[in-house]
Design a protein around this motif. Sequence first.
Motif, PDB file in Angstrom:
ATOM      1  N   ASP A  86       3.090  -2.231 -11.985  1.00 36.67           N
ATOM      2  CA  ASP A  86       1.680  -1.955 -12.194  1.00 36.67           C
ATOM      3  C   ASP A  86       0.976  -2.028 -10.842  1.00 36.67           C
ATOM      4  N   ASP A  87      -0.151  -1.360 -10.740  1.00 36.38           N
ATOM      5  CA  ASP A  87      -0.932  -1.412  -9.491  1.00 36.38           C
ATOM      6  C   ASP A  87      -1.283  -2.849  -9.119  1.00 36.38           C
ATOM      7  N   ALA A  88      -1.371  -3.725 -10.118  1.00 32.09           N
ATOM      8  CA  ALA A  88      -1.732  -5.119  -9.848  1.00 32.09           C
ATOM      9  C   ALA A  88      -0.701  -5.802  -8.960  1.00 32.09           C
ATOM     10  N   PHE A  89       0.547  -5.363  -9.040  1.00 29.74           N
ATOM     11  CA  PHE A  89       1.590  -5.964  -8.214  1.00 29.74           C
ATOM     12  C   PHE A  89       1.536  -5.479  -6.771  1.00 29.74           C
ATOM     13  N   GLU A  90       0.851  -4.368  -6.547  1.00 34.03           N
ATOM     14  CA  GLU A  90       0.764  -3.809  -5.194  1.00 34.03           C
ATOM     15  C   GLU A  90      -0.137  -4.638  -4.291  1.00 34.03           C
TER      16      GLU A  90
END
Length: 262
Positions: A86-90
């Motif tokens: 997910d973008d949150a992990f980026e």
Amino acid sequence: MKVLVTVKEVAEPDDDFAIEGTDIAASDLEYDLNEWDDYAVEAAVQLSEAGVADEVVAVTVGPERAEETIRMALAKGADRAVRVWDDAFEAGFSDVAAKVTTFEAVVEAEEPDLVLGGVQAADTGFGATGVALAERIGFEHAAVVNDLEIDDDAGVAHVHRELEGGVEELTDVDLPAVLTVQTGLNEPRYASLRGIRQAQRKEIDAKDLADLGLSAADVESALAITSMYEPESESDAEIIEGDAGESASRLAEVLREKGVSA
């Protein structure tokens, strides 16, 4: 019995590497399946081959690039895979709590009877994800497992653990359970050409946080990498130069100064 295997893609730097911001330059990194997780995959596949496990599912948290790594698990005998990203992990570093929250959601969806994983990862070396996951989901657990036998009828895992100081422990763990395995548990197989071809046709279910009923706030890390640098190396080594006589004389002098010779 369904076995869920947690696997991780780890980055290994070249001997000479550059640091960019808070990470090693991507061009200086090579990616591979975490060594300890390789033993967990082999253990799961052996359970499948013995007729104990009906299905082996590999799960990882990683970007699209990690599909190459998780296909290694498929090529070695896992039936299917789940990849969560997910973008949150980026945004930054994912700590143990963030990954445990993610794996907890996968466990809830998959309902496995046994979760296997490596005792630690080659990059961070925390060694906490497996036992933290067991605590979160309420499974029995054992760590540093180097021998394993499943009695499915009794619902028990007979495990052999290597503890500190050379102490070895034999214990029974009730299923469902989380077991983190040590190197030496087995001999991980090489993926056969047939297995590699079959892996291309096996399912990798790509999920984001919303698919698992999670939000970015649920996986927000309490840890952050603030800087990265190469430690300075200091040495008081002396290189003795000159011909044989001069070198021998200087070496004798140094040895006398160190009290090695009279």
